[in-house]
Design a protein around this motif. Structure first.
Motif, PDB file in Angstrom:
ATOM      1  N   GLY A 111     -24.698   0.082   3.195  1.00  0.00           N
ATOM      2  CA  GLY A 111     -25.711   0.734   4.033  1.00  0.00           C
ATOM      3  C   GLY A 111     -25.993   0.415   5.466  1.00  0.00           C
ATOM      4  O   GLY A 111     -27.049  -0.243   5.953  1.00  0.00           O
ATOM      5  N   ASN A 112     -24.836   0.329   6.092  1.00  0.00           N
ATOM      6  CA  ASN A 112     -25.043  -0.181   7.846  1.00  0.00           C
ATOM      7  C   ASN A 112     -25.840   1.049   8.439  1.00  0.00           C
ATOM      8  O   ASN A 112     -25.930   2.356   7.877  1.00  0.00           O
ATOM      9  CB  ASN A 112     -23.317  -0.068   8.279  1.00  0.00           C
ATOM     10  N   ASP A 113     -26.177   0.539   9.766  1.00  0.00           N
ATOM     11  CA  ASP A 113     -27.002   1.613  10.429  1.00  0.00           C
ATOM     12  C   ASP A 113     -25.988   2.693  11.008  1.00  0.00           C
ATOM     13  O   ASP A 113     -24.628   2.705  10.997  1.00  0.00           O
ATOM     14  CB  ASP A 113     -27.665   0.663  11.645  1.00  0.00           C
ATOM     15  N   LYS A 114     -26.499   3.922  11.526  1.00  0.00           N
ATOM     16  CA  LYS A 114     -25.913   4.978  11.610  1.00  0.00           C
ATOM     17  C   LYS A 114     -24.716   4.902  12.829  1.00  0.00           C
ATOM     18  O   LYS A 114     -23.856   5.346  12.453  1.00  0.00           O
ATOM     19  CB  LYS A 114     -26.725   6.017  12.484  1.00  0.00           C
ATOM     20  N   LEU A 115     -25.076   4.088  13.744  1.00  0.00           N
ATOM     21  CA  LEU A 115     -23.901   3.845  14.748  1.00  0.00           C
ATOM     22  C   LEU A 115     -22.848   2.942  14.365  1.00  0.00           C
ATOM     23  O   LEU A 115     -21.390   3.331  14.451  1.00  0.00           O
ATOM     24  CB  LEU A 115     -24.513   3.052  16.263  1.00  0.00           C
ATOM     25  N   THR A 116     -23.204   2.145  13.420  1.00  0.00           N
ATOM     26  CA  THR A 116     -22.014   1.190  12.690  1.00  0.00           C
ATOM     27  C   THR A 116     -21.328   2.179  12.051  1.00  0.00           C
ATOM     28  O   THR A 116     -19.880   1.802  11.821  1.00  0.00           O
ATOM     29  CB  THR A 116     -22.767   0.095  12.397  1.00  0.00           C
ATOM     30  N   GLN A 117     -21.914   3.032  11.272  1.00  0.00           N
ATOM     31  CA  GLN A 117     -21.541   3.792  10.196  1.00  0.00           C
ATOM     32  C   GLN A 117     -20.337   4.480  10.827  1.00  0.00           C
ATOM     33  O   GLN A 117     -19.154   5.031  10.266  1.00  0.00           O
ATOM     34  CB  GLN A 117     -22.648   4.589   9.428  1.00  0.00           C
ATOM     35  N   GLU A 118     -20.765   5.273  12.139  1.00  0.00           N
ATOM     36  CA  GLU A 118     -19.919   6.183  12.555  1.00  0.00           C
ATOM     37  C   GLU A 118     -18.574   5.547  13.114  1.00  0.00           C
ATOM     38  O   GLU A 118     -17.656   5.811  12.983  1.00  0.00           O
ATOM     39  CB  GLU A 118     -20.645   6.924  13.945  1.00  0.00           C
ATOM     40  N   LYS A 119     -18.887   4.375  13.526  1.00  0.00           N
ATOM     41  CA  LYS A 119     -17.651   3.273  13.953  1.00  0.00           C
ATOM     42  C   LYS A 119     -16.690   3.210  12.770  1.00  0.00           C
ATOM     43  O   LYS A 119     -15.474   3.215  12.752  1.00  0.00           O
ATOM     44  CB  LYS A 119     -17.994   2.172  14.663  1.00  0.00           C
ATOM     45  N   GLN A 120     -17.393   2.851  11.634  1.00  0.00           N
ATOM     46  CA  GLN A 120     -16.722   2.416  10.647  1.00  0.00           C
ATOM     47  C   GLN A 120     -16.059   3.526   9.749  1.00  0.00           C
ATOM     48  O   GLN A 120     -14.984   3.421   9.359  1.00  0.00           O
ATOM     49  CB  GLN A 120     -17.685   2.048   9.284  1.00  0.00           C
ATOM     50  N   GLU A 121     -16.313   4.833  10.157  1.00  0.00           N
ATOM     51  CA  GLU A 121     -15.595   6.077   9.449  1.00  0.00           C
ATOM     52  C   GLU A 121     -14.368   6.231  10.434  1.00  0.00           C
ATOM     53  O   GLU A 121     -13.282   6.832   9.888  1.00  0.00           O
ATOM     54  CB  GLU A 121     -16.697   7.391   9.517  1.00  0.00           C
ATOM     55  N   THR A 122     -14.545   6.058  11.778  1.00  0.00           N
ATOM     56  CA  THR A 122     -13.399   6.027  12.570  1.00  0.00           C
ATOM     57  C   THR A 122     -12.305   4.965  12.104  1.00  0.00           C
ATOM     58  O   THR A 122     -11.375   5.319  12.194  1.00  0.00           O
ATOM     59  CB  THR A 122     -13.838   6.000  14.160  1.00  0.00           C
ATOM     60  N   LYS A 123     -12.764   3.945  11.790  1.00  0.00           N
ATOM     61  CA  LYS A 123     -11.783   2.925  11.495  1.00  0.00           C
ATOM     62  C   LYS A 123     -11.293   3.279  10.234  1.00  0.00           C
ATOM     63  O   LYS A 123     -10.004   3.112  10.003  1.00  0.00           O
ATOM     64  CB  LYS A 123     -12.727   1.418  11.363  1.00  0.00           C
ATOM     65  N   ILE A 124     -11.917   3.983   9.188  1.00  0.00           N
ATOM     66  CA  ILE A 124     -11.607   4.102   7.916  1.00  0.00           C
ATOM     67  C   ILE A 124     -10.442   5.372   8.109  1.00  0.00           C
ATOM     68  O   ILE A 124      -9.247   5.369   7.346  1.00  0.00           O
ATOM     69  CB  ILE A 124     -12.764   4.586   6.977  1.00  0.00           C
ATOM     70  N   GLN A 125     -10.846   6.234   9.048  1.00  0.00           N
ATOM     71  CA  GLN A 125      -9.756   7.276   9.302  1.00  0.00           C
ATOM     72  C   GLN A 125      -8.486   6.812   9.455  1.00  0.00           C
ATOM     73  O   GLN A 125      -7.303   7.283   9.146  1.00  0.00           O
ATOM     74  CB  GLN A 125     -10.364   8.346  10.180  1.00  0.00           C
ATOM     75  N   GLY A 126      -8.372   5.880  10.435  1.00  0.00           N
ATOM     76  CA  GLY A 126      -7.253   5.175  11.009  1.00  0.00           C
ATOM     77  C   GLY A 126      -6.548   4.461   9.699  1.00  0.00           C
ATOM     78  O   GLY A 126      -5.204   4.447   9.730  1.00  0.00           O
ATOM     79  N   ILE A 127      -7.291   3.702   8.874  1.00  0.00           N
ATOM     80  CA  ILE A 127      -6.879   3.112   7.825  1.00  0.00           C
ATOM     81  C   ILE A 127      -6.060   4.189   6.852  1.00  0.00           C
ATOM     82  O   ILE A 127      -4.806   3.454   6.367  1.00  0.00           O
ATOM     83  CB  ILE A 127      -7.644   2.222   7.183  1.00  0.00           C
ATOM     84  N   LYS A 128      -6.543   5.042   6.670  1.00  0.00           N
ATOM     85  CA  LYS A 128      -6.104   6.065   5.621  1.00  0.00           C
ATOM     86  C   LYS A 128      -4.643   6.688   6.101  1.00  0.00           C
ATOM     87  O   LYS A 128      -4.031   7.178   5.313  1.00  0.00           O
ATOM     88  CB  LYS A 128      -7.076   7.289   5.606  1.00  0.00           C
ATOM     89  N   GLU A 129      -4.331   6.466   7.442  1.00  0.00           N
ATOM     90  CA  GLU A 129      -3.037   6.915   7.916  1.00  0.00           C
ATOM     91  C   GLU A 129      -1.912   5.787   7.608  1.00  0.00           C
ATOM     92  O   GLU A 129      -0.582   6.071   8.273  1.00  0.00           O
ATOM     93  CB  GLU A 129      -3.108   7.275   9.398  1.00  0.00           C
ATOM     94  N   THR A 130      -2.201   4.603   6.819  1.00  0.00           N
ATOM     95  CA  THR A 130      -1.583   3.535   6.846  1.00  0.00           C
ATOM     96  C   THR A 130      -0.708   3.692   5.542  1.00  0.00           C
ATOM     97  O   THR A 130      -1.371   3.859   4.704  1.00  0.00           O
ATOM     98  CB  THR A 130      -1.921   2.125   7.334  1.00  0.00           C
ATOM     99  N   ALA A 131       0.522   2.999   5.569  1.00  0.00           N
ATOM    100  CA  ALA A 131       1.324   2.768   4.216  1.00  0.00           C
ATOM    101  C   ALA A 131       0.481   1.881   3.250  1.00  0.00           C
ATOM    102  O   ALA A 131       0.529   2.215   1.948  1.00  0.00           O
ATOM    103  CB  ALA A 131       2.589   2.338   4.319  1.00  0.00           C
ATOM    104  N   ALA A 132      -0.102   0.839   3.690  1.00  0.00           N
ATOM    105  CA  ALA A 132      -0.738   0.027   2.910  1.00  0.00           C
ATOM    106  C   ALA A 132      -2.271   0.571   2.253  1.00  0.00           C
ATOM    107  O   ALA A 132      -2.173   0.266   1.133  1.00  0.00           O
ATOM    108  CB  ALA A 132      -1.545  -1.159   4.098  1.00  0.00           C
ATOM    109  N   TYR A 133      -2.658   1.584   2.992  1.00  0.00           N
ATOM    110  CA  TYR A 133      -3.849   2.143   2.035  1.00  0.00           C
ATOM    111  C   TYR A 133      -3.130   3.157   0.982  1.00  0.00           C
ATOM    112  O   TYR A 133      -3.837   3.070  -0.144  1.00  0.00           O
ATOM    113  CB  TYR A 133      -4.375   3.135   3.321  1.00  0.00           C
ATOM    114  N   GLU A 134      -2.163   3.594   1.289  1.00  0.00           N
ATOM    115  CA  GLU A 134      -1.497   4.510   0.309  1.00  0.00           C
ATOM    116  C   GLU A 134      -1.146   3.631  -0.958  1.00  0.00           C
ATOM    117  O   GLU A 134      -1.228   3.963  -2.075  1.00  0.00           O
ATOM    118  CB  GLU A 134      -0.118   4.979   0.607  1.00  0.00           C
ATOM    119  N   LEU A 135      -0.666   2.307  -0.512  1.00  0.00           N
ATOM    120  CA  LEU A 135      -0.085   1.470  -1.829  1.00  0.00           C
ATOM    121  C   LEU A 135      -1.552   1.256  -2.453  1.00  0.00           C
ATOM    122  O   LEU A 135      -1.579   1.116  -3.777  1.00  0.00           O
ATOM    123  CB  LEU A 135       0.331   0.244  -1.070  1.00  0.00           C
TER     124      LEU A 135
END
Length: 257
Positions: free
Chosen positions: A220-244
């Motif tokens: 339950g991070n605050d809204k601003l942190t959550q938005e940054k987190q979602e951006t970070k997660i989106q980038g992670i989902k494009e990596t091979a490590a995430y697929e693994l």
């Protein structure tokens, strides 16, 4: 009672010696004096041994672990204090992992220098998931078979250093045998090698993905942190490590905060 009897007996001898210069009495007195001296020495020896044992126990259970883990790793001891009760933190495919499982896994990584501390419920959840991933991956790529092959060929002689094993031996107090500790350290090291060589990632990267994608959102991070987190997660989902990781973490996995 025995000591009182000895004192009374020798007091009687002392009185008789002063009243009578008989050689036999003097001889009896000397013998009695030697006896009580030996008895006193035995008592003193017992006290000294008792003090040494008590000090050794205190050193082993309190000073020794802190000496091994040094200042920044004293948090390891605090982590045990923080766990007031054992509770499930990850449920997956009818497998239940507790905060203790996460702590054990974290300590192994700490011993190998892959982690700096084991503080907080969030970290214990992360390492519970890491344990789940590691066990599934080990089954998939046959880590146990690889370890057996290397042991037979003698390649495993220097895989785990004496210092790493010494740091991890703090787990002996919590029911894990030295053979089990050594085996787990070998598996972690070998798995890290395999990840780097064949999958172009490592355990540290997988841990960060677990933290950011699976654990951070449930705290339950605050809204601003959550938005940054979602951006970070989106980038992670494009990596091979995430697929693994997606292939290793079942969809029905439930994380309990």
């Amino acid at each position: 009672m025995v000591l009182q009897t000895i004192i009374a007996k020798n007091t009687r001898y002392l009185v008789r010696v002063f009243k009578n210069s008989n050689m036999k009495l003097k001889t009896d007195f000397v013998r009695a004096f030697i006896f009580i001296s030996n008895y006193t020495q035995n008592i003193l020896l017992f006290i000294i041994i008792f003090i040494i044992i008590q000090f050794s126990s205190f050193f082993y259970y309190h000073i020794f672990p802190n000496f091994i883990f040094h200042q920044k790793n004293l948090a390891f001891s605090d982590s045990f204090i923080e766990i007031k009760e054992i509770k499930p933190v990850v449920i997956s495919d009818n497998k239940i992992l507790t905060n203790i499982d996460g702590l054990y896994e974290c300590v192994l990584y700490l011993s190998l220098g892959y982690e700096s501390d084991c503080i907080g419920s969030k970290k214990l959840i992360i390492y519970s998931i890491i344990l789940l991933i590691r066990e599934k991956f080990q089954e998939t790529i046959g880590i146990s078979d690889e370890i057996a092959r290397r042991i037979i060929s003698g390649e495993f002689q220097n895989l785990v250093s004496e210092e790493e094993m010494k740091r991890a031996s703090v787990l002996l107090k919590y029911g894990i045998s030295s053979d089990k500790i050594l085996d787990e350290l070998r598996k972690i090291k070998l798995l890290n090698e395999k990840l780097k060589k064949n999958f172009f990632t490592d355990l540290a990267t997988l841990r960060e993905i677990v933290k950011n994608v699976y654990v951070e959102p449930i705290f339950g991070n605050d809204k601003l942190t959550q938005e940054k987190q979602e951006t970070k997660i989106q980038g992670i989902k494009e990596t091979a490590a995430y697929e693994l990781l997606k292939t290793l973490i079942p969809e029905n996995t439930k994380i309990i905060r």
